[in-house]
Design an enzyme around this catalytic site. Structure first.
Site, PDB file in Angstrom:
ATOM      1  CD  GLU A 161      -3.030  -0.689   0.012  1.00  0.00           C
ATOM      2  OE1 GLU A 161      -3.041  -0.361  -1.189  1.00  0.00           O
ATOM      3  OE2 GLU A 161      -3.564  -1.721   0.432  1.00  0.00           O
ATOM      4  N   GLY A 165     -16.262   4.528  -2.247  1.00  0.00           N
ATOM      5  CA  GLY A 165     -15.483   4.861  -1.048  1.00  0.00           C
ATOM      6  C   GLY A 165     -14.996   3.658  -0.273  1.00  0.00           C
ATOM      7  CB  ALA A 166     -15.570   0.068  -0.586  1.00  0.00           C
ATOM      8  N   GLY A 167     -12.563   1.717  -1.160  1.00  0.00           N
ATOM      9  CA  GLY A 167     -11.161   1.427  -1.440  1.00  0.00           C
ATOM     10  C   GLY A 167     -11.016   0.259  -2.395  1.00  0.00           C
ATOM     11  CG  ASP A 196      -6.215   1.937  -7.530  1.00  0.00           C
ATOM     12  OD1 ASP A 196      -5.499   1.128  -6.913  1.00  0.00           O
ATOM     13  OD2 ASP A 196      -6.653   2.982  -7.027  1.00  0.00           O
ATOM     14  CB  SER A 216     -15.922   2.508  -7.747  1.00  0.00           C
ATOM     15  OG  SER A 216     -15.675   3.607  -6.913  1.00  0.00           O
TER      16      SER A 216
HETATM   17  C1  GLA Z   1      -5.226   4.468  -4.014  1.00  0.00           C
HETATM   18  C2  GLA Z   1      -4.453   4.892  -5.265  1.00  0.00           C
HETATM   19  C3  GLA Z   1      -3.402   3.858  -5.641  1.00  0.00           C
HETATM   20  C4  GLA Z   1      -2.538   3.469  -4.458  1.00  0.00           C
HETATM   21  C5  GLA Z   1      -3.390   3.168  -3.226  1.00  0.00           C
HETATM   22  C6  GLA Z   1      -2.557   2.971  -1.998  1.00  0.00           C
HETATM   23  O1  GLA Z   1      -5.989   3.349  -4.280  1.00  0.00           O
HETATM   24  O2  GLA Z   1      -5.321   5.102  -6.339  1.00  0.00           O
HETATM   25  O3  GLA Z   1      -2.627   4.319  -6.713  1.00  0.00           O
HETATM   26  O4  GLA Z   1      -1.585   4.452  -4.193  1.00  0.00           O
HETATM   27  O5  GLA Z   1      -4.319   4.187  -2.961  1.00  0.00           O
HETATM   28  O6  GLA Z   1      -1.778   1.836  -2.103  1.00  0.00           O
END
Ligand code: GLA
Length: 382
Positions: free
Chosen positions: A35, A123-125, A173, A128
């Site tokens: 991360e 917003g769930a990470g 992502d 989307s």
């Molecule tokens: C978000 C960003 C990614 C990455 C993550 C953290 O999802 O879009 O590029 O930096 O945070 O790992």
């Protein structure tokens, strides 16, 4: 992928625009580990999932373009020339961003109509936004024969995020969403932008995502701040990115930076190493090690990189107290969204019940629990 979603966008498109559309499905992603390492040109370990965005898109003869967001029931009419980001544009900025970034590399699209819908909780990470950007860049590339490779397309998506959504994200992502492979996670080198697929089978364990259902307001500016710290330290060290730094290098400039900055940079170095250790542990079938690395990752994200929040920390602490959970950590950019945990299959239901109850008692609001399948990346659907 969600067949119902695909049917719905198709139906809605035909009803509104009276022609047969091209259908694209673009998935969201999870991240096993790694991360805030992507924009440091380090390693990440994401996978595309069976939730995402379904897009129906077709050329238009009118001198305007239309996009209909089915979930929100919002129609947006726009011209493809002279595009600027909208203030508080929400989803519209991702669509405009993709069109505009295509134009910047001399790929001009004509007018088009489109309908999209998604099943990734916002917003769930779970990215989307990357799924949305990729669905449009892929759809437009196909529709107007732009001839872009997948690698070129994800850079367009990433630029759209930078310049139209204001988040200086890395490439993880968009990459995971575009290149995902069934039942696999991708060990991605964010410097070369090349990945190796690992078949994922956690044996008697299973991944669980728990969504705090919170998104803290500061998340976007705090994200950009973190990136700025990393870049500042790289400049001081005369290197391209923190991927090239060692702890000894950091120690040499310790007097020139704050204690917090030092901790953040050290987190990045450690997390980058954890990704490599995680890949080795998968090869060795060392499930215990995988779990330990998840806990270590969370610890660093929370205490040193400072991108967690009380809700996420609570979920990870509770997981630690349960012997059926091997490891758990916050996932994605942070300040809300989900944790990802490795949970014993036979205890999955009881843990879900237990943690949901405890979360409700503590915060007086609900968390949501999802299980996901690792799936194929962005694709045209027949
Ligand atoms: C978000 C960003 C990614 C990455 C993550 C953290 O999802 O879009 O590029 O930096 O945070 O790992």
């Amino acid at each position: 992928m969600n067949k119902k979603l695909i049917k719905e966008v198709k139906k809605s498109f035909k009803k509104q625009f009276k022609t047969k559309p091209l259908i694209v499905f673009s998935p969201g992603r999870i991240n096993l580990i790694g991360e805030h390492t992507d924009y440091n040109e380090g390693f990440v370990f994401p996978a595309a999932i069976n939730k995402g965005i379904a897009l129906a898109i077709g050329r238009s003869d009118a001198k305007v373009s239309n996009t209909y967001a089915l979930n929100k029931e919002e129609l947006y009419e726009f011209k493809v020339e002279n595009i600027e980001p909208l203030k508080d544009g929400g989803w519209r900025n991702y669509v405009l961003g993709v069109v505009s970034e295509l134009q910047k590399i001399d790929k001009h699209v004509g007018d088009f109509n489109s309908v999209f819908a998604g099943d990734i909780p916002g917003g769930a990470g779970m990215s989307s936004s990357a799924a949305l950007e990729n669905s449009f860049v892929f759809g437009l590339n196909t529709l107007f024969d732009l001839g872009l490779s997948k690698n070129e397309m994800i850079l367009v998506s990433q630029k759209a995020e930078h310049n139209f959504a204001g988040v200086k994200c890395g490439i993880m992502d968009q990459y995971a969403s575009m290149f995902g492979k069934k039942n696999s996670a991708l060990l991605l080198d964010c410097r070369t932008i090349k990945s190796k697929a690992y078949k994922i089978d956690f044996k008697e364990y299973k991944l669980m995502l728990i969504n705090t259902n919170v998104k803290h307001d500061l998340s976007e500016s705090a994200y950009n701040d973190r990136r700025a710290v990393c870049e500042k330290i790289s400049r001081l060290l005369h290197i391209d990115a923190l991927r090239d730094a060692s702890k000894e290098d950091l120690d040499q400039i310790k007097v020139d930076i704050t204690k917090e900055e030092y901790q953040k940079a050290l987190y990045v170095l450690n997390e980058n190493n954890r990704v490599k250790q995680f890949a080795e542990a998968i090869i060795k079938d060392d499930i215990q090690m995988l779990g330990n690395l998840l806990y270590q990752s969370h610890d660093g994200l929370s205490r040193n990189y400072k991108v967690s929040c009380v809700e996420l920390d609570f979920l990870v602490e509770r997981a630690k107290q349960n012997p059926n959970v091997l490891g758990s950590r916050m996932m994605g950019g942070g300040f809300g969204g989900c944790t990802i945990s490795l949970v014993k299959k036979e205890a999955y239901k009881s843990f879900k019940r237990d943690i949901s109850k405890k979360f409700k008692e503590e915060f007086n609001k609900k968390c949501s629990v999802y299980s996901v399948k690792l799936s194929k990346g962005t694709q045209v659907v027949n």
